[in-house]
Write a protein that holds these residues in place. Structure first.
Motif, PDB file in Angstrom:
ATOM      1  N   ASP A  28      16.333 -25.005  38.001  1.00 59.54           N
ATOM      2  CA  ASP A  28      16.790 -26.388  37.835  1.00 59.54           C
ATOM      3  C   ASP A  28      17.190 -26.667  36.387  1.00 59.54           C
ATOM      4  O   ASP A  28      18.239 -27.265  36.111  1.00 59.54           O
ATOM      5  N   THR A  29      16.371 -26.211  35.440  1.00 62.61           N
ATOM      6  CA  THR A  29      16.659 -26.410  34.014  1.00 62.61           C
ATOM      7  C   THR A  29      17.943 -25.704  33.611  1.00 62.61           C
ATOM      8  O   THR A  29      18.796 -26.279  32.920  1.00 62.61           O
ATOM      9  N   SER A  54      11.528 -19.113  39.605  1.00 67.80           N
ATOM     10  CA  SER A  54      10.850 -20.403  39.796  1.00 67.80           C
ATOM     11  C   SER A  54      11.887 -21.517  39.884  1.00 67.80           C
ATOM     12  O   SER A  54      12.900 -21.516  39.180  1.00 67.80           O
ATOM     13  N   SER A  55      11.629 -22.479  40.744  1.00 71.09           N
ATOM     14  CA  SER A  55      12.596 -23.568  40.956  1.00 71.09           C
ATOM     15  C   SER A  55      12.760 -24.426  39.701  1.00 71.09           C
ATOM     16  O   SER A  55      13.864 -24.917  39.416  1.00 71.09           O
ATOM     17  N   ASP A  56      11.699 -24.604  38.917  1.00 73.23           N
ATOM     18  CA  ASP A  56      11.817 -25.383  37.672  1.00 73.23           C
ATOM     19  C   ASP A  56      12.765 -24.708  36.692  1.00 73.23           C
ATOM     20  O   ASP A  56      13.593 -25.364  36.051  1.00 73.23           O
ATOM     21  N   ARG A  57      12.659 -23.401  36.557  1.00 74.83           N
ATOM     22  CA  ARG A  57      13.525 -22.654  35.639  1.00 74.83           C
ATOM     23  C   ARG A  57      14.977 -22.736  36.103  1.00 74.83           C
ATOM     24  O   ARG A  57      15.886 -22.987  35.305  1.00 74.83           O
TER      25      ARG A  57
END
Length: 102
Positions: A74-75, A69-72
């Motif tokens: 990115d984090t 996932s892009s959020d993961r």
């Protein structure tokens, strides 16, 4: 009289052969039933295994979706690797011309 003896003998022989075929056919039926039950059991085992593999595959696909996932990403890139998004000032554009100068 000899013809009637031959006919009677052939008739009795035919009756005996037919009577002998019945147990033979029953034996063949038993063998086929046994083979069928073995194959049915094997099919059941394979269907269970297929179901297990399908569930494992679904779990793996779900895991891939979560991990990619892009959020993961990115984090992790920001918090663990100290990365940040590039600004337009950080981007350098290089143009390469051909050997003839174009």
């Amino acid at each position: 009289m000899e013809n009637s003896h031959k006919r009677r003998f052939l008739r009795e022989l035919l009756i005996c052969m037919c009577a002998g075929c019945i147990p033979g056919m029953l034996a063949v039926n038993v063998v086929q039933s046994y083979r069928f039950s073995l194959l049915a059991e094997e099919i059941s085992t394979l269907e269970k295994r297929q179901s297990e593999l399908f569930e494992d595959n679904q779990r793996l696909i779900s895991g891939i979706s979560i991990l990619s996932s892009s959020d993961r990403i990115d984090t992790i890139s920001r918090d663990q690797l100290g990365m940040r998004k590039a600004t337009s000032a950080d981007i350098l554009r290089i143009e390469i011309t051909g050997a003839d100068g174009n």
